[in-house]
Motif scaffolding. Structure first.
Motif, short mmCIF file in Angstrom:
data_model
loop_
_atom_site.label_atom_id
_atom_site.label_comp_id
_atom_site.label_asym_id
_atom_site.label_seq_id
_atom_site.Cartn_x
_atom_site.Cartn_y
_atom_site.Cartn_z
N SER A 160 0.84 -1.17 0.01
CA SER A 160 -0.09 -0.02 0.04
C SER A 160 0.85 1.04 0.08
O SER A 160 1.77 1.24 0.75
CB SER A 160 -0.81 0.05 1.04
N GLY A 161 0.43 2.25 -0.79
CA GLY A 161 1.14 3.43 -1.15
C GLY A 161 2.46 3.30 -1.79
O GLY A 161 2.97 4.65 -2.14
N ALA A 162 2.95 2.28 -2.49
CA ALA A 162 3.77 2.09 -3.47
C ALA A 162 3.52 2.01 -5.02
O ALA A 162 3.63 0.90 -5.29
CB ALA A 162 4.84 1.17 -2.95
N PHE A 163 3.24 3.04 -5.29
CA PHE A 163 2.49 3.35 -6.61
C PHE A 163 3.17 4.50 -7.42
O PHE A 163 3.53 5.33 -7.00
CB PHE A 163 1.03 3.15 -6.61
N ALA A 164 2.98 4.16 -8.81
CA ALA A 164 3.14 5.28 -9.81
C ALA A 164 2.66 4.81 -11.34
O ALA A 164 2.60 3.83 -11.43
CB ALA A 164 4.83 5.47 -10.11
N ILE A 165 2.29 5.96 -11.88
CA ILE A 165 1.40 5.60 -13.29
C ILE A 165 2.02 6.47 -13.93
O ILE A 165 2.42 7.68 -13.91
CB ILE A 165 -0.25 5.78 -13.08
N SER A 166 2.25 6.06 -15.48
CA SER A 166 2.87 7.08 -16.57
C SER A 166 1.75 8.00 -16.90
O SER A 166 0.52 8.04 -16.88
CB SER A 166 3.23 6.44 -17.73
#
Length: 201
Positions: A93-99
């Motif tokens: 949880s909380g470890a995300f990224a999107i292009s």
């Protein structure tokens, strides 16, 4: 006469950054989150009941969210299709990224060795980026994939690409994880080191 350009779709998210509008609604005596798409024709509900919204892509074509079963999912607004990326318990949880184009998603997960790994999801496929790290950002087309590795409470900053994740470049050692800033297309980065200096790459 010059033609008047059609107004572009306008988005809004709870962080005032760019995107679609997500709002809590009362449903079956419980507060749930619904996602609405706004354009010049009005508003339409595109996700009826989700656990939470994580990010909207910068171009407003995708929504990264946690579904009602707590799975990490990606919704393609233009196609009207959701893809499940990781089941509940298979992401951090909380470890995300999107292009910016919504085609690439980075997320953290706990590997068999017990360390926090970074994976990138694109077009139904997953690729490991590093075996011990934190996802930071991914540029359009997956050309630049940024992440941090952690050793003895020190963060090292790296960049790689989706096409060649085994080929990576260290940008800097001893980086403040919360002091990393990018330009709009994520091709340039400003960061601060433990020595107090701020640098540009």
């Amino acid at each position: 006469e010059n033609a008047i350009e059609e107004p572009k779709t306008v988005y809004y998210d709870m962080n005032n950054s760019c995107g679609i509008y997500a709002m809590q609604v009362q449903k079956d005596a419980a507060m749930t989150t619904a996602v609405y798409y706004f354009d010049q024709k009005g508003a339409a509900c595109i996700l009826d009941s989700v656990n939470s919204v994580i990010y909207f892509s910068a171009d407003g074509t995708a929504v990264l969210y946690i579904d009602s079963a707590a799975a990490l999912s990606l919704y393609d607004i233009e196609k009207g299709i959701s893809q499940k990326i990781a089941e509940n318990g298979q992401y951090i949880s909380g470890a995300f990224a999107i292009s910016p184009d919504g085609d690439y998603v980075m997320y953290g997960y706990r590997n068999e060795a017990g360390t926090n790994s970074v994976c990138i999801f694109h077009d139904g496929e997953k690729k490991d980026v590093c075996s011990s790290g934190v996802p930071i950002a991914v540029s359009e087309g997956g050309k630049k994939v940024y992440y941090l590795t952690v050793l003895n409470n020190t963060y090292d900053f790296y960049v790689t690409s989706y096409r060649k994740p085994a080929k990576f470049t260290k940008i800097a050692s001893g980086v403040y994880a919360n002091a990393i800033k990018f330009n709009a297309d994520l091709t340039q980065v400003l960061f601060t080191l433990l020595d107090g200096g701020t640098y540009y790459s």
